[in-house]
Each structure stands twice: as C-alpha cells, then as structure tokens.
Design an enzyme around this catalytic site. Structure first.
Site, mmCIF file in Angstrom:
data_model
loop_
_atom_site.group_PDB
_atom_site.id
_atom_site.type_symbol
_atom_site.label_atom_id
_atom_site.label_comp_id
_atom_site.label_asym_id
_atom_site.label_seq_id
_atom_site.Cartn_x
_atom_site.Cartn_y
_atom_site.Cartn_z
ATOM 1 N N CYS A 1 16.219 21.936 46.202
ATOM 2 C CA CYS A 1 16.051 21.278 44.891
ATOM 3 C C CYS A 1 15.005 21.979 44.036
ATOM 4 C CB CYS A 1 15.647 19.822 45.084
ATOM 5 S SG CYS A 1 16.787 18.907 46.119
ATOM 6 N N HIS B 1 19.829 15.179 38.326
ATOM 7 C CA HIS B 1 19.280 16.182 39.243
ATOM 8 C C HIS B 1 20.381 17.115 39.767
ATOM 9 C CE1 HIS B 1 16.751 18.123 42.053
ATOM 10 N NE2 HIS B 1 16.800 17.261 43.058
HETATM 11 C C1 LIG Z 1 21.982 6.528 45.384
HETATM 12 C C2 LIG Z 1 23.328 7.124 45.758
HETATM 13 C C3 LIG Z 1 23.562 6.953 47.268
HETATM 14 C C4 LIG Z 1 24.408 6.410 44.982
HETATM 15 O O1 LIG Z 1 25.648 6.934 45.331
HETATM 16 P P1 LIG Z 1 27.017 6.075 45.235
HETATM 17 O O2 LIG Z 1 26.757 4.712 45.783
HETATM 18 O O3 LIG Z 1 28.093 6.876 45.851
HETATM 19 O O4 LIG Z 1 27.194 5.930 43.697
HETATM 20 P P2 LIG Z 1 28.520 6.263 42.868
HETATM 21 O O5 LIG Z 1 28.521 7.698 42.508
HETATM 22 O O6 LIG Z 1 29.724 5.705 43.586
HETATM 23 O O7 LIG Z 1 28.256 5.420 41.554
HETATM 24 C C5 LIG Z 1 28.359 3.994 41.558
HETATM 25 C C6 LIG Z 1 27.677 3.489 40.307
HETATM 26 O O8 LIG Z 1 26.251 3.638 40.422
HETATM 27 C C7 LIG Z 1 25.762 4.505 39.411
HETATM 28 N N1 LIG Z 1 24.785 5.365 40.073
HETATM 29 C C8 LIG Z 1 25.016 6.308 40.989
HETATM 30 N N2 LIG Z 1 23.862 6.830 41.413
HETATM 31 C C9 LIG Z 1 22.889 6.192 40.727
HETATM 32 C C10 LIG Z 1 21.498 6.297 40.718
HETATM 33 N N3 LIG Z 1 20.876 7.163 41.529
HETATM 34 N N4 LIG Z 1 20.784 5.495 39.887
HETATM 35 C C11 LIG Z 1 21.413 4.610 39.089
HETATM 36 N N5 LIG Z 1 22.767 4.472 39.045
HETATM 37 C C12 LIG Z 1 23.470 5.260 39.862
HETATM 38 C C13 LIG Z 1 26.951 5.270 38.919
HETATM 39 O O9 LIG Z 1 26.773 5.676 37.564
HETATM 40 C C14 LIG Z 1 28.048 4.271 39.059
HETATM 41 O O10 LIG Z 1 27.992 3.346 37.991
HETATM 42 P P3 LIG Z 1 29.325 2.797 37.306
HETATM 43 O O11 LIG Z 1 30.067 2.070 38.404
HETATM 44 O O12 LIG Z 1 28.821 1.893 36.218
HETATM 45 O O13 LIG Z 1 30.052 4.002 36.830
HETATM 46 C C15 LIG Z 1 23.356 8.635 45.410
HETATM 47 O O14 LIG Z 1 23.222 8.756 43.998
HETATM 48 C C16 LIG Z 1 22.235 9.405 46.099
HETATM 49 O O15 LIG Z 1 22.281 9.660 47.297
HETATM 50 N N6 LIG Z 1 21.218 9.852 45.348
HETATM 51 C C17 LIG Z 1 20.164 10.692 45.878
HETATM 52 C C18 LIG Z 1 20.518 12.153 45.698
HETATM 53 C C19 LIG Z 1 19.591 13.064 46.470
HETATM 54 O O16 LIG Z 1 19.246 12.819 47.609
HETATM 55 N N7 LIG Z 1 19.185 14.152 45.848
HETATM 56 C C20 LIG Z 1 18.281 15.091 46.450
HETATM 57 C C21 LIG Z 1 16.902 14.592 46.297
HETATM 58 S S1 LIG Z 1 15.725 15.449 47.271
#
Ligand SMILES: CC(C)(COP(=O)(O)OP(=O)(O)OC[C@H]1O[C@@H](n2cnc3c(N)ncnc32)[C@H](O)[C@@H]1OP(=O)(O)O)[C@@H](O)C(=O)NCCC(=O)NCCS
Length: 384
Positions: A83, A332
């Site tokens: 990242c 990100h």
């Molecule tokens: C948090 C997380 C698990 C959510 O994934 P998910 O449950 O598969 O989410 P989806 O892509 O199916 O999206 C579902 C809904 O949540 C929203 N959403 C997804 N991620 C979000 C987040 N991080 N914050 C707020 N909303 C989020 C989407 O826009 C979607 O909304 P909608 O239904 O109104 O369109 C995923 O975003 C994640 O793992 N994030 C961390 C990424 C990471 O680790 N990066 C490296 C960092 S070191």
C-alpha cells in the site's frame, strides 16, 4: 543536491472503474502532463507503482505507460511496495532528480482490483503481509489493524466512538472531493451500527477497495522555473522500515517506520511537526489515522484520540488531517494512494483544491505506508 519540485498533477476518480489498468494510468499521466504544461518528450524517465497488475492482466507497467505516452525510448521503473508503493516510487524519483540524473520525470501510481470481488481482493492484499505468520494464518488487514485498535483502546482508554469520529470527519472532507470513492455524509451512530468486520472495526472504520490512478511530474527547480509559476517545492523526504509482522514489534500502538521516515523528512526540511499546516496520512483504518498523527509528532502518544474528540484534526482545526477524505473516503487504490496524496498537496498549495482548501496553508505533509507499516515514506512540501 538539486532542489526538487512538483510541476503538475493528475488523477482519475477513485472507485469502481470500468477502464483497464493501462487506460486509467494513461488518463492520470496525461492529466499530470497537461497540468505541468510540458511536452511528453521532455520527460526523461518514468516511475510507475502498482501492486496487483496481475489482476487486470498487466504487469511491467513502466514500458507500457511510456510507450502509450509516445516516449518508448525513455527508461522506466515498475515499483511494488504494497500500500506504500506510491510514496516509495515518489521517493525514488525524488532521489534521482535531486542527484541530478534527470531534470523531469513522471511518477504514476495505479491499481485495478474491484472486479475480482471482496474475497479475492482480501486474499491478494494479504500477500502483502508476512504471509507465513499473518495472511496465511488467517490474519487479513482488517484483522491486523483490529488488533492494533484493541491494544490502543485498552492502553489509552479510548472508545469505539472515538474511532468512529475519524470516519465521520474523513467522510465529511471527502464529500467536497469530486474524485473521492465514498462521497457520503455519515454520523457516529452510522459507524457504530455498521457491520462488524473485525472487532472493534466496523464497515465504516475501513477504507474501501478502490480502483484508480494518480500521477505527478517531478522536476528540478530550474526546469520548474522555465515552465511555470505554479509549482510546489519538495523540502523533505524520509523513509523508514519496521519489522514485517506485528508480533515482531515491541508495541502495537505505534509504527516505527513512520517515526523514522518523519524524523528524516523533518531533518531534511529543517522544520518540526509544529510547522505542518495539513497532512495526508495513511488512514487505511480509523485506528491508523490516530496512531499516525502521534507517530508523526502532531500529538503526544495517547493524545491523538483526544485531538479527534476536540475537532483539532478537522478542516478548521489546528492541523487539517486528510482534507482529501483520506483513504477512508477518497479511497485506497493501493498502488496509487501515495501518489494521490501528492496530487492533493499540489492542488492545496497551488490554489486548485476548491471547496476543500485548507485556509492559509503553506506546508503540507504526505505519509504512506505498506502493510501494517513495514515500509513507509514521508514527504514535506512548501508553496512557492
Ligand atoms: C470493509 C470491507 C470488508 C467491505 O467489503 P464488502 O462487505 O464486500 O463491501 P461491498 O463491496 O460488497 O459493498 C457493500 C456496500 O458497502 C459499501 N462499502 C464497501 N466498503 C466500504 C467501506 N470500507 N466503508 C464504507 N462503505 C463501504 C459499498 O459502497 C456498498 O454500498 P452500497 O450497497 O450502498 O453500494 C472491504 O471494503 C475491506 O476489506 N476493506 C479494507 C481494505 C484493505 O484491507 N485495504 C488495505 C489496507 S492496509
């Protein structure tokens, strides 16, 4: 050492994008070239950061980008540092311009992963941890940062509401950023009531998976003066490392590489943390922003959380943290993030940030790390 400047910046929107990884990287690069007002042929080298090009069937992006820009003969370096790839790429470009090897270079960061879905992207990203001890043992990044959050909440008597306040602030900033991924006003209750991802972190404590590309033109001061009045000076650059695993560290509530990189950058700039007007920091999870602001020296250890409670990190506070919306709201796209932070600082310091302008800002800082902070780079910029 030559003085180094940012002469132009460009970025795609962050979010779920349809175009290929090559296309989005070219869009951002052309944006940076046009913003700098230069001919692509004036670029002498390219630094292209990316982590999972393989997910969009394109790695070795350096020569692909240079060829598409009509300068296939120019050397390029394709860089991966999880990242933190964007800031590491920026640092390599900075070092080469400072050393006098090049007068003007392109730094572009890019990522295209959302089409692979949450399960696969989580798996891919876990390869950026020490996979034997962490990812392979089931500790994905939300889990690792949840461990840090639990340790912080326990040690400093902070609460889940405190973490939520970081998300609320960054979503508020991101609302003013037309290129942000999640443009949505949220409340502390929205965060607290969102799905638990890895306790104590909930959906709104996490950054999203994003596609996107950002690019800047980096050049010598002489080159900048010959081309424009709209440039920004790079006055500090620092790098640092930490043990790759959380278990290898003395403490869970601090990231050693941030401290090392910040100290080196402040030393080069001849300033202290008190001189920084605003900062783009690595808030991959809400807990990270609090830890970052302490490790960067903006607040004493354990006081970062109090600063958030008092609104000191908001746009109108003592030091605006993540005016772009940060990783939390802006998004990100991991290979692009570090370069995207520089785009924000360039726009802030050249009067192009519109509604999200930090008033009277002269000095901005970028902080971007890989994994749980195993690698880190900090840069400091000053308006002309
Ligand atoms: C948090 C997380 C698990 C959510 O994934 P998910 O449950 O598969 O989410 P989806 O892509 O199916 O999206 C579902 C809904 O949540 C929203 N959403 C997804 N991620 C979000 C987040 N991080 N914050 C707020 N909303 C989020 C989407 O826009 C979607 O909304 P909608 O239904 O109104 O369109 C995923 O975003 C994640 O793992 N994030 C961390 C990424 C990471 O680790 N990066 C490296 C960092 S070191």
């Amino acid at each position: 050492m030559e003085k180094v400047c940012v002469l132009g910046a460009g970025s795609t929107k962050y979010g779920k994008l349809e175009d290929s990884i090559t296309d989005i990287t070219i869009q951002a690069s052309v944006g940076a070239i046009e913003s700098a007002g230069i001919d692509p042929k004036e670029i002498q080298a390219g630094y292209i950061s990316n982590v999972f090009g393989v997910a969009d069937k394109q790695v070795h992006l350096g020569p692909v980008v240079m060829s598409n820009l009509g300068i296939p003969e120019k050397p390029s370096l394709s860089i991966e540092s999880a990242c933190g790839s964007g800031s590491v790429s920026f640092r390599e470009a900075f070092a080469n311009v400072a050393a006098g090897f090049y007068d003007a270079v392109l730094v572009a960061g890019t990522e295209k992963v959302t089409h692979t879905g949450t399960e696969w992207t989580t798996t891919y990203f876990s390869y950026c941890s020490d996979f034997f001890y962490e990812g392979g043992a089931g500790a994905s990044f939300p889990g690792l940062f949840a461990s840090m959050a639990r340790a912080y909440l326990t040690e400093f008597k902070a609460t889940e509401e405190d973490l939520a306040r970081v998300a609320v602030k960054n979503h508020e900033n991101g609302l003013l950023n037309p290129k942000a991924h999640l443009r949505k006003k949220i409340t502390v209750d929205d965060v607290l009531n969102s799905a638990v991802v890895a306790s104590p972190l909930k959906l709104y404590d996490c950054c999203p998976f994003s596609d996107g590309a950002s690019a800047v033109i980096l050049c010598s001061e002489k080159f900048a003066k010959e081309h424009s009045k709209n440039y920004v000076n790079v006055i500090g650059s620092g790098r640092g490392g930490s043990p790759a695993t959380l278990q290898g560290r003395d403490h869970m509530t601090t990231i050693p590489s941030t401290k090392l990189a910040a100290q080196a950058a402040y030393k080069m700039a001849g300033i202290t943390a008190k001189d920084i007007d605003f900062a783009e920091v690595h808030d991959c999870f809400t807990i990270a922003e609090i830890v970052d602001t302490e490790d960067l020296g903006f607040f004493e250890k354990g006081q970062g959380v109090q600063a958030v409670r008092e609104g000191r990190t908001s746009m109108k506070g003592d030091i605006a943290i993540n005016p772009s919306g940060g990783l939390k709201s802006k998004g990100h796209p991991i290979g692009a993030t570090g370069v995207g932070q520089v785009v924000e600082v360039f726009e802030q310091l050249t009067g192009k940030a519109g509604e999200r302008t930090v008033q009277d800002a002269k000095i901005g800082l970028t902080h971007n790390f890989g994994a749980t902070g195993a690698s880190c780079a900090v840069h400091i910029f000053q308006s002309v």
